[in-house]
Design an enzyme around this catalytic site. Sequence first.
Site, PDB file in Angstrom:
ATOM      1  N   GLU A   1      -9.653  12.576  -7.887  1.00 29.18           N
ATOM      2  CA  GLU A   1      -8.857  11.919  -8.426  1.00 29.18           C
ATOM      3  C   GLU A   1      -8.580  13.155  -9.735  1.00 29.18           C
ATOM      4  O   GLU A   1     -10.127  13.686  -9.863  1.00 29.18           O
ATOM      5  CB  GLU A   1     -10.254  11.217  -9.378  1.00 29.18           C
TER       6      GLU A   1
ATOM      7  N   HIS B   1     -15.013   4.069   0.526  1.00 23.90           N
ATOM      8  CA  HIS B   1     -14.764   4.845   1.370  1.00 23.90           C
ATOM      9  C   HIS B   1     -14.788   5.898   1.497  1.00 23.90           C
ATOM     10  O   HIS B   1     -14.068   6.121   2.840  1.00 23.90           O
ATOM     11  CB  HIS B   1     -13.431   5.386  -0.235  1.00 23.90           C
TER      12      HIS B   1
END
Length: 491
Positions: free
Chosen positions: A219, A243
Site C-alpha cells: 500500500e 489476506h
Amino acid sequence: MNGPSVEPCDFTVFGGTGDLALRKLLPALYLRDRDGQLPDEFRIIGVSRAEVDDEGYRALVKDALVEHVAAEELDPTITERLLGRLLHVTLDVEDVTAWHSLHDRLKDGAAGEEVIRVFYLAVAPALFGPICEHLDQLGLATDRSRVVLEKPIGTDLASAETINEAVGRVFDESHIFRIDHYLGKESVQNLLVTRFANTFLEPLWNSHWVDHVQITVSESLGVGDRGSYYDRSGALRDMVQNHLLQLLCLVAMEPPTYVDRETVRDEKLKVLQALRPMTPELLERDAVAGQYAAGLCSGAAAPSYADEIGHESHTETFVALKTEVQNWRWAGVPFYLRTGKRMSERVSEIVVVFKEPPHAMFPHSEGATEPNRLHIRVQPDDGMRLHMTAKEPGPGGIRLRPVSLDLSYAAAFGGRSPDAYERLLMDVVRGNTTLFMRRDEVEAAWAWVAPILDHWARPTHRPRRYPAGTNGPVAAVTLLERDGRSWQETE
Ligand code: NAP
C-alpha cells in the site's frame, strides 16, 4: 455482473453508520439493486448508537453513495429505491435492555419469520460474542439466519477460538461467514479457474518447474486515522494472517474435486497445515519486520509512522517472510510473502517464477534469457502477464528478447469489474460459504503466525526502519538476494 434475484431478506448491519458500511457495504448493495438482484422484500437495517431515525439514516447513506459510487453508476431512481429499503435502529449492543428496538423492527417485516436474516457484524470483534448471545436470547437467530464476521477475528489463536466458540454456540458453522474480501476479487477467483480449467499450467505447477513464488500486497498510504487500531494490530495480524495466507493457499492448493463450500476449504486448510513451522532460528533468518520512517511518497513529503500515530512504537508496518509448503508438490520451493504500508505503490500481485530451461541452446545469442514468470495481478488493473523469451525479428543471428503475453480483464471483458463485496454479500444471502473462511482455516492461520507474534513481542524486538515511499527495509531485499533471487517489482 448480473445474477438472479436473491430471496427476500432482512439484512442487518451492526455498525451501519461506520466507515465499512458506508464506504463498502451500502455501495455494494446499491450496485446489486441496480442490477436487479434485490427483490422488493429486501430491507437493510443499520444498527448503531447514533440517535438518527430512518430519514436521518437515509440522508447519511445518500451522501455515502454519492461519495463512494462512481457518478456514471448512480441512478436517481435506483438510489431512491435503495434508500426506501433502509431503516435505522438506535441500539447500544452492550445494553441488554435496549435490544427490544431491533427485535420489534425485525418482527414487523412483511415476510415475517420465513425471511432470510443476515446479521453483518461491522463492529469491533469484542462485540461479536455479545451480539450473537442477544440474537439467540431474543429468538432472532432463526434457522434461515446467517452471521457475517469482519476481520480481525481475534488478535491471536486464543482470542480467535474464544470468538469462534461464542459465535458457534448460536450459529451452525454453515451459517457463519468469515469474510476476507480478497477471496471475492475477480482476479483471485480467476486464479482457481486459470489453474483448474486449463491443462497447460497444472503439469508445471510444482517443484519440478517452479523456482519460487512471490506474493506482494503493498500500500502506498500510511495508517491515516486508523492509527490506534493499527498500532495494536500491525501488518502481520492485519494482512499476513488473513489476506496473504489466503492467496498462498489458492496458489498452492491441490485441485479440489468440486468447487463447493467444503472441498475448496478442505484443500486450503491442508496448505496451511503444511506450512513450515517458524522456529526461533528460522525467524531470525526468514522473517523481517519493518516500520516506515519519514520519506517521499508520490513526490510529497510523508511523515514517519511514529509521527502519524503521535508516539514511538515497535509495531511493524511491513513484513517480509520466506516459507515453504512442506508437501509432495512444493517441497523445496520458497514462498516469499511481503506486505507493507507507505511503499512505493499500491499493488497486490502473485508472481510464479519458473525454473531456467534445463539446457542453454542459444549460448552465442545476444540478449539475456530470463526465467518464465506468471504475474497474477490482483489489484489494480487486474489481469495476468506471462513473461517469455522470444527471438527479436531481424537477420544476422539470434537475439533473444523478453516479451509478455498480457491478459488485462478490462481489455478482455470490458465493463466494470465488480467490487469484491458485491459478490460476497450476495453469496451470504444465498448461503454459499465457499469464498469465506472456515473456523479451522482461521485457527490454522493464527497457529502458524503465533511463533512470529511471540518473537516480535519480545521487549528487545525492533522493526527495521524504511523510508516512506520505498519497498521496505534492506533486510527484505537480502532475504531473497541470499538465495540468488530478487523481488519482482512492477514494470
Ligand atoms: P467505525 O467506522 O469505527 O464504525 C463502527 C460502527 O460500529 C459505527 O457504526 C458505530 O456507531 C458502531 N458501534 C460501535 N460500538 C457500538 C455499540 N456498542 N453498539 C452499536 N453500534 C456500535 O469502524 P469500521 O471501520 O466501520 O470497522 C468496523 C469493523 O470492521 C472493525 O472491527 C474493523 O476492524 C473491521 N473492518 C473495517 C474495514 C474498513 O475498511 N473500514 C475493513 C475490514 C475490517 P456508533 O459509534 O454510533 O455506535
